[in-house]
Structures are given as structure tokens and as C-alpha cells.
Design an enzyme around this catalytic site. Structure first.
Site, PDB file in Angstrom:
ATOM      1  N   TYR A 173      17.273   0.202  73.252  1.00  0.00           N
ATOM      2  CA  TYR A 173      17.970  -0.921  73.924  1.00  0.00           C
ATOM      3  C   TYR A 173      17.103  -1.745  74.799  1.00  0.00           C
ATOM      4  O   TYR A 173      17.160  -2.887  74.980  1.00  0.00           O
ATOM      5  CB  TYR A 173      19.388  -0.661  74.167  1.00  0.00           C
ATOM      6  CG  TYR A 173      20.181  -0.227  72.785  1.00  0.00           C
ATOM      7  CD1 TYR A 173      19.773  -0.686  71.508  1.00  0.00           C
ATOM      8  CD2 TYR A 173      21.153   0.922  72.871  1.00  0.00           C
ATOM      9  CE1 TYR A 173      20.736  -0.157  70.442  1.00  0.00           C
ATOM     10  CE2 TYR A 173      21.958   1.353  71.774  1.00  0.00           C
ATOM     11  CZ  TYR A 173      21.568   0.721  70.716  1.00  0.00           C
ATOM     12  OH  TYR A 173      22.211   1.312  69.718  1.00  0.00           O
ATOM     13  N   ARG A 174      16.991  -0.680  75.940  1.00  0.00           N
ATOM     14  CA  ARG A 174      16.175  -1.494  77.021  1.00  0.00           C
ATOM     15  C   ARG A 174      14.736  -1.950  76.576  1.00  0.00           C
ATOM     16  O   ARG A 174      14.398  -2.922  77.060  1.00  0.00           O
ATOM     17  CB  ARG A 174      15.938  -0.302  78.052  1.00  0.00           C
ATOM     18  CG  ARG A 174      17.312   0.354  78.718  1.00  0.00           C
ATOM     19  CD  ARG A 174      18.253  -0.762  79.189  1.00  0.00           C
ATOM     20  NE  ARG A 174      18.984  -0.444  80.216  1.00  0.00           N
ATOM     21  CZ  ARG A 174      20.196  -1.150  80.673  1.00  0.00           C
ATOM     22  NH1 ARG A 174      20.305  -2.345  80.082  1.00  0.00           N
ATOM     23  NH2 ARG A 174      21.028  -0.590  81.491  1.00  0.00           N
TER      24      ARG A 174
END
Length: 211
Positions: A173-174
Site C-alpha cells: 500500500y505504501r
């Protein structure tokens, strides 16, 4: 199933899942969910009705990854599902939407800012890769395909909090630009802390201050 954007020699293959195909392979998908999350056997029976209901929601779409069957081994061999992801358009009547709205209000967000986030978003509801198939960025491939050409302004998801954000999900996600919306939030009926993350769509567009 229809292969999408894959090379002929790529294994596993990323495929779109129609609602009918998803329902047909629901038990396979739930088995992946249980294995990926480390839940006890039997959890899938409690989740099945919810996943079945989700398929009927507006804007639902799903993708999976399958290992093609080897026809030389068994005449009736079938593709093996090893990863699955789905989501749908968020709406005020949905439980997750209501929970997140309440959480944002309790943290001091203004109604205008909350509306900016929750008025037009795609909820990434589930993304799971079987442990045997992890480590090859398969989750990223599924997520990119799932979010491709979505009409919503943004995408939101919730994921369990992890120390130092040190697991595959958080790193994914990052890497794709998701930022914090709500941290250490406890959904009703679950004592685990969750993070709500989000970013603008399409993925090629940079994240705005509003999200």
C-alpha cells in the site's frame, strides 16, 4: 475467466472474475483468505454470506490469479485459484462507510473534509494471496488490475495495524501511494486496531491534500 494483460508464459495468470465466476469459486477464494490471514479453519463459513452479499453491490468487480492446469497430468484438471481481490463503490448505507465516518468525526474531521473522502470512493474490500504464492508481487498485480479504469475519485481500504508497518500488505500500500486516513481505529465488534488508508484515482494521478 478471461485472462487480462498477461503474457502467455506467465504463471499464474491474472484474470477478471465475473459475479457468477466469483460465486462459483467462492470456497476457493475463502480458503485463500483463511490461509493468508492465518485464521482458524471454519472462519470461511462465517464469511461466505457476507462475500456473497458483496457481489450484489453497485460497482462490484473482482480479479483473481490462477495457476493453469497441466492437461498432461489429469484429463479433468482445472485452473487453481491462488489469489483474489474485489471491491465495490462505497455508499452511505454500508456498514464500513458508517464506521469510518463515525471514526473520522471522533478524530475531529470537519463534515466537509469527511464528505470529500466519502462521497465518491471505491472500497478495496478484500485482497489476499495464498502464502504459497506470496513474494512475487502478485498482490500488486491484482490491485493494479482491480483499480484500472475505476470511475471513482479515490480508493479506501482498511488493514490491521502492524508494528512498524512491517508486512507485505503495508509495504504494497505504501509503495502504491496510499496514505493515512484513520489510524488505530477499532471497528464495532473487533478489538483489533485498524488503519484506514486511501489515495486518489486514477493511480497515475498524484495524491491530493484532500485525501
Amino acid at each position: 475467466m478471461r485472462p487480462v494483460d498477461t503474457n502467455a508464459d506467465q504463471i499464474p495468470l491474472v484474470v477478471e472474475l465475473s459475479a457468477a465466476e466469483f460465486r462459483d469459486r467462492l470456497q476457493e477464494a475463502l480458503a485463500i483468505y483463511v490461509a493468508a490471514m492465518g485464521y482458524p479453519r471454519g472462519t470461511e463459513y462465517h464469511r461466505a454470506p457476507m462475500w456473497t452479499e458483496h457481489v450484489q453491490r453497485s460497482g462490484w468487480c473482482g480479479v483473481g490469479a490462477v495457476v493453469p492446469a497441466d492437461p498432461s497430468t489429469e484429463s479433468d484438471a482445472v485452473d487453481r485459484l491462488v489469489a483474489v481481490a474485489y471491491g465495490y463503490r462505497g455508499a452511505p448505507e454500508q456498514w464500513w462507510h458508517q464506521q469510518v465516518r463515525t471514526g473520522l468525526r471522533h478524530t475531529g474531521w470537519t463534515l466537509d473534509r469527511i464528505d470529500t473522502i466519502l462521497d465518491d470512493y471505491f472500497e478495496l474490500t478484500e485482497l489476499h494471496v495464498h502464502p504459497d504464492a506470496q513474494g512475487h508481487r502478485l498482490g500488486e498485480t491484482l490491485l493494479l488490475r482491480l483499480l484500472d479504469r475505476r470511475p471513482e475519485r479515490g480508493v479506501l481500504l482498511s488493514t490491521p495495524e502492524v508494528a512498524d508497518e512491517d508486512n507485505r500488505a503495508w509495504r504494497l500500500y505504501r509503495r502504491l501511494g496510499f496514505t493515512d486516513v484513520l489510524r488505530h481505529f477499532r471497528f464495532a465488534g473487533d478489538n483489533r486496531p485498524f488503519a484506514v488508508l486511501g489515495r486518489n484515482l486514477p493511480l497515475g494521478r498524484s495524491l491530493s491534500a484532500g485525501l
